[in-house]
Scaffold this motif. Structure first.
Motif, PDB file in Angstrom:
ATOM      1  N   LEU A   1       0.817  -1.207   0.000  1.00  0.00           N
ATOM      2  CA  LEU A   1       0.000   0.000   0.000  1.00  0.00           C
ATOM      3  C   LEU A   1       0.856   1.264   0.000  1.00  0.00           C
ATOM      4  O   LEU A   1       0.571   2.212  -0.737  1.00  0.00           O
ATOM      5  N   PHE A   2       1.902   1.285   0.822  1.00  0.00           N
ATOM      6  CA  PHE A   2       2.697   2.506   0.976  1.00  0.00           C
ATOM      7  C   PHE A   2       3.849   2.593  -0.025  1.00  0.00           C
ATOM      8  O   PHE A   2       4.584   3.584  -0.034  1.00  0.00           O
ATOM      9  N   SER A   3       4.022   1.579  -0.861  1.00  0.00           N
ATOM     10  CA  SER A   3       5.088   1.587  -1.865  1.00  0.00           C
ATOM     11  C   SER A   3       4.576   2.199  -3.161  1.00  0.00           C
ATOM     12  O   SER A   3       3.385   2.156  -3.467  1.00  0.00           O
ATOM     13  N   SER A   4       5.502   2.746  -3.925  1.00  0.00           N
ATOM     14  CA  SER A   4       5.164   3.304  -5.231  1.00  0.00           C
ATOM     15  C   SER A   4       6.153   2.762  -6.251  1.00  0.00           C
ATOM     16  O   SER A   4       7.130   2.111  -5.912  1.00  0.00           O
ATOM     17  N   GLY A   5       5.874   3.047  -7.534  1.00  0.00           N
ATOM     18  CA  GLY A   5       6.831   2.684  -8.565  1.00  0.00           C
ATOM     19  C   GLY A   5       6.302   1.723  -9.605  1.00  0.00           C
ATOM     20  O   GLY A   5       5.084   1.627  -9.837  1.00  0.00           O
ATOM     21  N   VAL A   6       7.224   0.992 -10.212  1.00  0.00           N
ATOM     22  CA  VAL A   6       6.932   0.140 -11.361  1.00  0.00           C
ATOM     23  C   VAL A   6       6.025  -1.023 -10.955  1.00  0.00           C
ATOM     24  O   VAL A   6       6.314  -1.747 -10.008  1.00  0.00           O
ATOM     25  N   LEU A   7       4.936  -1.174 -11.699  1.00  0.00           N
ATOM     26  CA  LEU A   7       3.992  -2.265 -11.462  1.00  0.00           C
ATOM     27  C   LEU A   7       3.604  -2.855 -12.807  1.00  0.00           C
ATOM     28  O   LEU A   7       3.155  -2.134 -13.707  1.00  0.00           O
ATOM     29  N   LEU A   8       3.785  -4.169 -12.968  1.00  0.00           N
ATOM     30  CA  LEU A   8       3.449  -4.858 -14.215  1.00  0.00           C
ATOM     31  C   LEU A   8       2.066  -5.486 -14.093  1.00  0.00           C
ATOM     32  O   LEU A   8       1.795  -6.225 -13.141  1.00  0.00           O
ATOM     33  N   LEU A   9       1.204  -5.194 -15.067  1.00  0.00           N
ATOM     34  CA  LEU A   9      -0.153  -5.706 -15.081  1.00  0.00           C
ATOM     35  C   LEU A   9      -0.426  -6.421 -16.398  1.00  0.00           C
ATOM     36  O   LEU A   9       0.051  -5.991 -17.452  1.00  0.00           O
ATOM     37  N   GLY A  10      -1.188  -7.497 -16.329  1.00  0.00           N
ATOM     38  CA  GLY A  10      -1.599  -8.209 -17.530  1.00  0.00           C
ATOM     39  C   GLY A  10      -3.058  -7.938 -17.827  1.00  0.00           C
ATOM     40  O   GLY A  10      -3.897  -7.973 -16.923  1.00  0.00           O
ATOM     41  N   ILE A  11      -3.351  -7.626 -19.090  1.00  0.00           N
ATOM     42  CA  ILE A  11      -4.724  -7.358 -19.513  1.00  0.00           C
ATOM     43  C   ILE A  11      -5.203  -8.521 -20.370  1.00  0.00           C
ATOM     44  O   ILE A  11      -4.539  -8.909 -21.335  1.00  0.00           O
ATOM     45  N   ASN A  12      -6.355  -9.094 -20.022  1.00  0.00           N
ATOM     46  CA  ASN A  12      -6.975 -10.215 -20.739  1.00  0.00           C
ATOM     47  C   ASN A  12      -5.980 -11.363 -20.916  1.00  0.00           C
ATOM     48  O   ASN A  12      -5.529 -11.936 -19.939  1.00  0.00           O
ATOM     49  N   GLU A  13      -5.576 -11.690 -22.153  1.00  0.00           N
ATOM     50  CA  GLU A  13      -4.637 -12.797 -22.363  1.00  0.00           C
ATOM     51  C   GLU A  13      -3.268 -12.515 -21.759  1.00  0.00           C
ATOM     52  O   GLU A  13      -2.476 -13.427 -21.534  1.00  0.00           O
ATOM     53  N   GLY A  14      -2.987 -11.251 -21.478  1.00  0.00           N
ATOM     54  CA  GLY A  14      -1.713 -10.897 -20.844  1.00  0.00           C
ATOM     55  C   GLY A  14      -1.590 -11.383 -19.419  1.00  0.00           C
ATOM     56  O   GLY A  14      -0.501 -11.356 -18.843  1.00  0.00           O
ATOM     57  N   THR A  15      -2.695 -11.851 -18.825  1.00  0.00           N
ATOM     58  CA  THR A  15      -2.615 -12.394 -17.472  1.00  0.00           C
ATOM     59  C   THR A  15      -1.721 -13.638 -17.425  1.00  0.00           C
ATOM     60  O   THR A  15      -1.163 -13.965 -16.376  1.00  0.00           O
ATOM     61  N   LYS A  16      -1.589 -14.317 -18.559  1.00  0.00           N
ATOM     62  CA  LYS A  16      -0.689 -15.470 -18.621  1.00  0.00           C
ATOM     63  C   LYS A  16       0.768 -15.023 -18.483  1.00  0.00           C
ATOM     64  O   LYS A  16       1.597 -15.724 -17.900  1.00  0.00           O
ATOM     65  N   LEU A  17       1.078 -13.850 -19.032  1.00  0.00           N
ATOM     66  CA  LEU A  17       2.439 -13.321 -18.923  1.00  0.00           C
ATOM     67  C   LEU A  17       2.773 -12.946 -17.480  1.00  0.00           C
ATOM     68  O   LEU A  17       3.894 -13.153 -17.027  1.00  0.00           O
ATOM     69  N   THR A  18       1.795 -12.386 -16.757  1.00  0.00           N
ATOM     70  CA  THR A  18       2.064 -12.019 -15.369  1.00  0.00           C
ATOM     71  C   THR A  18       2.356 -13.262 -14.524  1.00  0.00           C
ATOM     72  O   THR A  18       3.168 -13.211 -13.600  1.00  0.00           O
ATOM     73  N   TYR A  19       1.710 -14.379 -14.850  1.00  0.00           N
ATOM     74  CA  TYR A  19       1.997 -15.626 -14.132  1.00  0.00           C
ATOM     75  C   TYR A  19       3.429 -16.079 -14.403  1.00  0.00           C
ATOM     76  O   TYR A  19       4.158 -16.490 -13.483  1.00  0.00           O
ATOM     77  N   LEU A  20       3.870 -15.987 -15.667  1.00  0.00           N
ATOM     78  CA  LEU A  20       5.239 -16.377 -16.012  1.00  0.00           C
ATOM     79  C   LEU A  20       6.261 -15.474 -15.328  1.00  0.00           C
ATOM     80  O   LEU A  20       7.292 -15.947 -14.835  1.00  0.00           O
TER      81      LEU A  20
END
Length: 306
Positions: A99-118
């Motif tokens: 919650l208190f951290s900021s910065g780079v966050l990687l998100l997967g959209i639709n089929e990209g959710t498979k990439l976030t798992y990898l």
């Protein structure tokens, strides 16, 4: 900037990985909700498919009847609601930011959710800038905790900080190799290190690969840390331990993730750019980064582990 002919074409392009900048004191779920809301809004503002029509037969039954097509009001957005809603868009994060951290966050959209798992299973290293302050310790090790100790810090110098953080880095690296069952000066250790960073077998075991002081203006200081399997409380603890080793007290005032793997702040979308056009452009940029570094998400079984 990408221009879409219609909402259907835009929706089909929303399959991939995006990199956003998470503000402090904003939960990841709120980031997800905001992105979904903005995408649905932008999609619904684009030209939509033609409205469905229905066949209507009119006229007296004892005379020739007329067949015609009329608008189907059941397909009108004013009746059935917006074409695109939150449930039409899937969104997941690769690694969690507190919650208190900021910065780079990687998100997967639709089929990209498979990439976030990898990415999550690949356990990419992340770099942080951790702000701290000498003179006070709290029960949570963070600025919002209850003050439990105050101490003098006038004796702390940049040279002393550099010496302590160098010792902390050496201790972490030594522990990393000891847990792997290898001798620091053995050939096997050299071969493992030459092929890449050694990941801990336990995904819950934090490992520090590098730590240094990049700014000091008493009582405030900033550490740059490269780690894997880290979490907020662990990073706060580093600041607390630094204060103890310097014979004073310290607490963390802020945590910023500046890089995850090959994704840094230059790639991250600011909150004002969480819109369809910028998200699609960022998705394409992230795709090129992944293609340039194909071993970025090598399966964990193929990586060297401890």
């Amino acid at each position: 900037m990408v221009n879409f002919r219609n909402a259907a074409a835009a929706y089909k392009s929303l399959n991939g990985l995006i990199c956003v900048y998470k503000p402090p004191c904003v939960p990841i779920k709120q980031v997800q909700h905001t992105i979904k809301t903005n995408l649905c809004r932008d999609l619904n503002e684009l030209p939509d498919r033609p409205r469905e029509q229905r066949v209507e037969i009119v006229g007296a039954t004892n005379e020739p009847m007329t067949v015609k097509l009329v608008p189907n009001y059941a397909d009108d957005p004013l009746v059935c609601g917006p074409r695109y809603i939150h449930e039409d868009i899937r969104c997941s994060w690769a690694t969690h930011l507190g919650l208190f951290s900021s910065g780079v966050l990687l998100l997967g959209i639709n089929e990209g959710t498979k990439l976030t798992y990898l990415i999550n299973t690949s356990r990419l290293t992340r770099a942080y800038k951790i702000q701290g302050q000498f003179g006070k310790a709290t029960d949570t090790y963070f600025w919002n905790g209850k003050t439990v100790e105050r101490a003098a810090y006038g004796h702390v110098t940049r040279e002393k900080i550099d010496a302590v953080v160098a010792h902390m880095q050496a201790a972490h690296q030594k522990a990393m190799y000891e847990l792997s069952g290898l001798h620091m000066e053995s050939q096997a250790t050299y071969e493992m290190a030459s092929e890449g960073l050694i990941r801990p077998a336990n995904s819950k075991l934090p490992v520090i690969y590098g730590i240094k002081c990049v700014h000091f203006e008493s009582p405030n200081f900033t550490l740059e840390v490269q780690a894997v399997n880290e979490y907020d409380k662990y990073l706060w603890t580093l600041v607390h331990d630094l204060g103890m080793q310097l014979r004073t007290s310290a607490h963390c005032t802020g945590v910023q993730c500046i890089r995850q793997g090959k994704f840094d702040l230059d790639v991250a979308l600011l909150r004002k750019h969480w819109q369809l056009e910028h998200i699609v452009d960022n998705m394409d940029r992230c795709r090129r980064i992944l293609e340039e570094h194909q071993n970025l998400m090598k399966p964990e079984s193929a990586r060297l582990s401890m």
